[in-house]
Design a protein around this motif. Structure first.
Motif, PDB file in Angstrom:
ATOM      1  N   THR A   3       0.844  -4.595  11.585  1.00 14.71           N
ATOM      2  CA  THR A   3       0.238  -5.248  10.467  1.00 14.71           C
ATOM      3  C   THR A   3      -1.058  -6.123  10.821  1.00 14.71           C
ATOM      4  O   THR A   3      -1.994  -6.025   9.907  1.00 14.71           O
ATOM      5  CB  THR A   3       1.531  -6.516   9.968  1.00 14.71           C
ATOM      6  N   ALA A  57      -5.678   3.629  -6.579  1.00 11.26           N
ATOM      7  CA  ALA A  57      -4.668   3.030  -5.210  1.00 11.26           C
ATOM      8  C   ALA A  57      -3.385   2.358  -6.036  1.00 11.26           C
ATOM      9  O   ALA A  57      -2.356   2.675  -5.508  1.00 11.26           O
ATOM     10  CB  ALA A  57      -5.299   1.921  -4.413  1.00 11.26           C
ATOM     11  N   ILE A  60      -1.270   5.340  -7.015  1.00 11.85           N
ATOM     12  CA  ILE A  60      -0.744   5.977  -5.768  1.00 11.85           C
ATOM     13  C   ILE A  60       0.804   5.060  -5.417  1.00 11.85           C
ATOM     14  O   ILE A  60       1.803   5.351  -5.224  1.00 11.85           O
ATOM     15  CB  ILE A  60      -1.523   6.057  -4.535  1.00 11.85           C
ATOM     16  N   ALA A  61       0.306   3.391  -5.395  1.00 11.89           N
ATOM     17  CA  ALA A  61       1.361   2.545  -5.264  1.00 11.89           C
ATOM     18  C   ALA A  61       2.496   2.745  -6.119  1.00 11.89           C
ATOM     19  O   ALA A  61       3.596   2.421  -5.910  1.00 11.89           O
ATOM     20  CB  ALA A  61       0.656   1.276  -5.349  1.00 11.89           C
ATOM     21  N   ILE A  64       4.920   5.564  -4.656  1.00  8.26           N
ATOM     22  CA  ILE A  64       5.699   5.544  -3.499  1.00  8.26           C
ATOM     23  C   ILE A  64       6.873   4.188  -3.279  1.00  8.26           C
ATOM     24  O   ILE A  64       6.500   3.288  -3.821  1.00  8.26           O
ATOM     25  CB  ILE A  64       4.717   5.395  -2.255  1.00  8.26           C
ATOM     26  N   PRO A  67       5.390   0.787   1.064  1.00  9.27           N
ATOM     27  CA  PRO A  67       4.227   0.773   1.585  1.00  9.27           C
ATOM     28  C   PRO A  67       4.223   1.398   2.998  1.00  9.27           C
ATOM     29  O   PRO A  67       5.441   1.461   3.536  1.00  9.27           O
ATOM     30  CB  PRO A  67       3.728  -0.583   1.806  1.00  9.27           C
ATOM     31  N   LEU A  68       3.121   1.874   3.676  1.00 10.43           N
ATOM     32  CA  LEU A  68       3.197   2.781   4.791  1.00 10.43           C
ATOM     33  C   LEU A  68       3.707   1.986   5.971  1.00 10.43           C
ATOM     34  O   LEU A  68       4.497   2.377   6.917  1.00 10.43           O
ATOM     35  CB  LEU A  68       1.850   3.233   4.828  1.00 10.43           C
ATOM     36  N   VAL A  69       3.486   0.676   5.941  1.00  9.09           N
ATOM     37  CA  VAL A  69       3.339  -0.156   7.460  1.00  9.09           C
ATOM     38  C   VAL A  69       4.698  -1.267   7.159  1.00  9.09           C
ATOM     39  O   VAL A  69       5.707  -1.293   7.855  1.00  9.09           O
ATOM     40  CB  VAL A  69       2.509  -0.750   7.946  1.00  9.09           C
ATOM     41  N   GLU A  70       4.669  -1.848   5.972  1.00  4.39           N
ATOM     42  CA  GLU A  70       5.621  -3.071   5.761  1.00  4.39           C
ATOM     43  C   GLU A  70       6.860  -2.280   4.781  1.00  4.39           C
ATOM     44  O   GLU A  70       6.692  -1.206   4.399  1.00  4.39           O
ATOM     45  CB  GLU A  70       5.063  -4.000   4.889  1.00  4.39           C
ATOM     46  N   GLU A  72       8.515  -3.468   2.059  1.00  3.19           N
ATOM     47  CA  GLU A  72       8.446  -3.562   0.727  1.00  3.19           C
ATOM     48  C   GLU A  72       7.006  -4.208   0.123  1.00  3.19           C
ATOM     49  O   GLU A  72       6.374  -4.767   0.835  1.00  3.19           O
ATOM     50  CB  GLU A  72       9.544  -4.272   0.093  1.00  3.19           C
ATOM     51  N   PHE A  73       6.898  -3.910  -1.060  1.00  2.00           N
ATOM     52  CA  PHE A  73       5.601  -4.370  -1.703  1.00  2.00           C
ATOM     53  C   PHE A  73       6.047  -5.740  -2.074  1.00  2.00           C
ATOM     54  O   PHE A  73       6.975  -6.455  -2.364  1.00  2.00           O
ATOM     55  CB  PHE A  73       5.426  -3.897  -3.246  1.00  2.00           C
ATOM     56  N   HIS A  74       4.712  -6.781  -1.906  1.00  2.00           N
ATOM     57  CA  HIS A  74       4.919  -8.251  -2.151  1.00  2.00           C
ATOM     58  C   HIS A  74       3.702  -8.506  -3.200  1.00  2.00           C
ATOM     59  O   HIS A  74       2.594  -8.689  -2.565  1.00  2.00           O
ATOM     60  CB  HIS A  74       4.547  -9.124  -0.823  1.00  2.00           C
TER      61      HIS A  74
ATOM     62  N   ALA B  26      -7.396  -1.119  -0.962  1.00  2.00           N
ATOM     63  CA  ALA B  26      -6.362   0.074  -1.096  1.00  2.00           C
ATOM     64  C   ALA B  26      -5.543  -0.186   0.353  1.00  2.00           C
ATOM     65  O   ALA B  26      -4.378   0.361   0.318  1.00  2.00           O
ATOM     66  CB  ALA B  26      -7.130   1.246  -1.243  1.00  2.00           C
ATOM     67  N   LEU B  29      -3.222  -2.746   0.114  1.00  2.00           N
ATOM     68  CA  LEU B  29      -2.043  -2.595  -0.829  1.00  2.00           C
ATOM     69  C   LEU B  29      -1.159  -1.205  -0.300  1.00  2.00           C
ATOM     70  O   LEU B  29       0.176  -1.635  -0.449  1.00  2.00           O
ATOM     71  CB  LEU B  29      -2.511  -1.992  -2.134  1.00  2.00           C
ATOM     72  N   LEU B  30      -1.666  -0.029  -0.038  1.00  2.00           N
ATOM     73  CA  LEU B  30      -0.742   1.054   0.358  1.00  2.00           C
ATOM     74  C   LEU B  30      -0.194   1.116   1.888  1.00  2.00           C
ATOM     75  O   LEU B  30       0.902   1.292   1.971  1.00  2.00           O
ATOM     76  CB  LEU B  30      -1.633   2.179   0.288  1.00  2.00           C
ATOM     77  N   ALA B  31      -0.710   0.170   2.703  1.00  2.00           N
ATOM     78  CA  ALA B  31      -0.178   0.126   4.007  1.00  2.00           C
ATOM     79  C   ALA B  31       0.719  -1.253   4.023  1.00  2.00           C
ATOM     80  O   ALA B  31       1.925  -1.153   4.545  1.00  2.00           O
ATOM     81  CB  ALA B  31      -1.181   0.014   4.903  1.00  2.00           C
ATOM     82  N   LEU B  32       0.406  -2.312   3.619  1.00  2.00           N
ATOM     83  CA  LEU B  32       1.032  -3.599   3.922  1.00  2.00           C
ATOM     84  C   LEU B  32       1.837  -4.128   2.511  1.00  2.00           C
ATOM     85  O   LEU B  32       2.518  -4.918   2.525  1.00  2.00           O
ATOM     86  CB  LEU B  32       0.037  -4.789   4.289  1.00  2.00           C
ATOM     87  N   GLY B  33       1.453  -3.331   1.365  1.00  2.00           N
ATOM     88  CA  GLY B  33       1.991  -3.745   0.076  1.00  2.00           C
ATOM     89  C   GLY B  33       1.414  -4.941  -0.435  1.00  2.00           C
ATOM     90  O   GLY B  33       2.052  -5.881  -0.941  1.00  2.00           O
ATOM     91  N   ARG B  34       0.494  -5.468   0.005  1.00  2.00           N
ATOM     92  CA  ARG B  34      -0.084  -6.974  -0.398  1.00  2.00           C
ATOM     93  C   ARG B  34      -1.752  -6.727  -1.337  1.00  2.00           C
ATOM     94  O   ARG B  34      -2.229  -5.969  -1.159  1.00  2.00           O
ATOM     95  CB  ARG B  34      -0.059  -7.557   0.873  1.00  2.00           C
ATOM     96  N   ILE B  53       1.707 -13.036   3.626  1.00  2.00           N
ATOM     97  CA  ILE B  53       1.396 -12.178   4.868  1.00  2.00           C
ATOM     98  C   ILE B  53       1.776 -13.148   6.060  1.00  2.00           C
ATOM     99  O   ILE B  53       1.685 -14.350   6.162  1.00  2.00           O
ATOM    100  CB  ILE B  53       0.069 -11.822   4.762  1.00  2.00           C
ATOM    101  N   THR B  54       1.829 -12.564   7.418  1.00  2.00           N
ATOM    102  CA  THR B  54       1.877 -13.334   8.461  1.00  2.00           C
ATOM    103  C   THR B  54       0.510 -13.932   8.735  1.00  2.00           C
ATOM    104  O   THR B  54      -0.525 -13.480   8.312  1.00  2.00           O
ATOM    105  CB  THR B  54       2.320 -12.397   9.828  1.00  2.00           C
ATOM    106  N   GLY B  57      -1.833 -11.995  10.557  1.00  2.00           N
ATOM    107  CA  GLY B  57      -2.434 -10.846   9.672  1.00  2.00           C
ATOM    108  C   GLY B  57      -3.729 -11.417   8.816  1.00  2.00           C
ATOM    109  O   GLY B  57      -4.438 -10.793   8.754  1.00  2.00           O
TER     110      GLY B  57
END
Lengths: 139, 149
Positions: A3, A57, A60-61, A64, A67-70, A72-74, B26, B29-34, B53-54, B57
């Protein structure tokens, strides 16, 4: 850890984009807001480029599951248009117009004109602290 | 590249810069969902509320902003900028800090992330701060207040 690294990548791309697009120069930002005078449309191209990429983006969101790392979405889910939202945005817009700086460019400019940017950023944090104090007070 | 009628404008640099900002948001959004909202992340980093977020982060994102600007400055041989005087910067900073917390976001969170999602709150907030910014510059110019050095 992942993160933190992704955040650093995002922030670095963001700061590079701000600097490249001229947004770390208050002259350009105030030039954009000066529609009745010597208008500089550059910021419209910055906004346009960013919004187009983000619109993709969001598509795309929506496709899916997570998200790729976390895990869930926040994402913000509020939908109400409150006086607080509009009043806050208006105060922000006045501050933005006064000095030609918003939070991202103000922080990024710490490496361009450190003393000036530091005054802006510290005052911004003080303003945030004021709101924090009021919110903590029991009603 | 210049724009006919606007010799000062830098449309290509603006567009490329904007695409980088869009990519940054992007990634968030797409990696961390934020949402990559700078005011919220800055508030979070220093412990004044903000996004979920932390804190580490949030700090990394905030540290990335000057790092990215530094990379561009080094590659391009310097970045031009004119800033206002300390008193003006302090007043503007206070207004921006108070306004972004009350209004739940700034140019990045509302203007880029929210507008591209067609969020009603962000569309209204963006229209509001644009109009307020335009009005502020117009009034200051009418009063002959030159703030940038």
């Amino acid at each position: 850890m992942r993160t933190a690294l992704v955040s650093l990548l995002s922030g670095t791309l963001f700061g590079a984009g701000l600097a490249l697009g001229g947004m770390t120069n208050p002259l350009r930002v105030r030039g954009f807001l000066d529609i009745f005078g010597d208008w500089d449309p550059t910021l419209a191209f910055v906004m346009g480029g960013a919004v187009i990429v983000m619109a993709i983006a969001w598509r795309i969101a929506g496709r899916i599951a997570r998200p790729l790392v976390e895990s869930e979405f926040h994402l913000p889910s509020k939908a109400d248009l409150t006086p607080r939202l509009i009043g806050g945005a208006a105060l922000f817009g006045i501050g933005w117009g006064v000095a030609g700086l918003c939070p991202g460019p103000g922080i990024a400019a710490l490496v361009i004109e450190p003393a000036s940017a530091a005054i802006f950023v510290l005052a911004m944090l003080a303003g945030m602290a004021v709101i924090r104090l009021f919110e903590r007070r029991p009603s | 590249m210049t724009l006919p009628g606007f010799p000062e404008a830098a449309p290509l640099a603006g567009l490329v810069g904007g695409v980088l900002i869009g990519l940054a948001a992007a990634v968030m959004l797409l990696a961390l969902g934020r949402i990559a909202g700078v005011s919220g992340l800055a508030a979070k980093a220093v412990g004044l509320g903000g996004s979920g977020i932390t804190r580490s982060g949030a700090w990394m994102f905030v540290l990335g902003l000057p790092l990215g600007a530094l990379i561009v400055a080094l590659l391009s041989g310097g970045i031009e900028a004119s800033f206002a005087d300390p008193l003006v910067l302090a007043i503007a900073g206070l207004l921006v800090g108070i306004g972004t917390r009350l209004g739940s976001g700034c140019t990045s969170g509302h203007g880029v992330c929210g507008v591209s999602r067609l969020s009603a709150r962000s569309l209204v907030a963006t229209a509001t701060f644009m109009v307020a910014g335009i009005a502020t510059v117009a009034v200051m110019n009418a009063l002959g207040l030159e703030v940038l050095r």
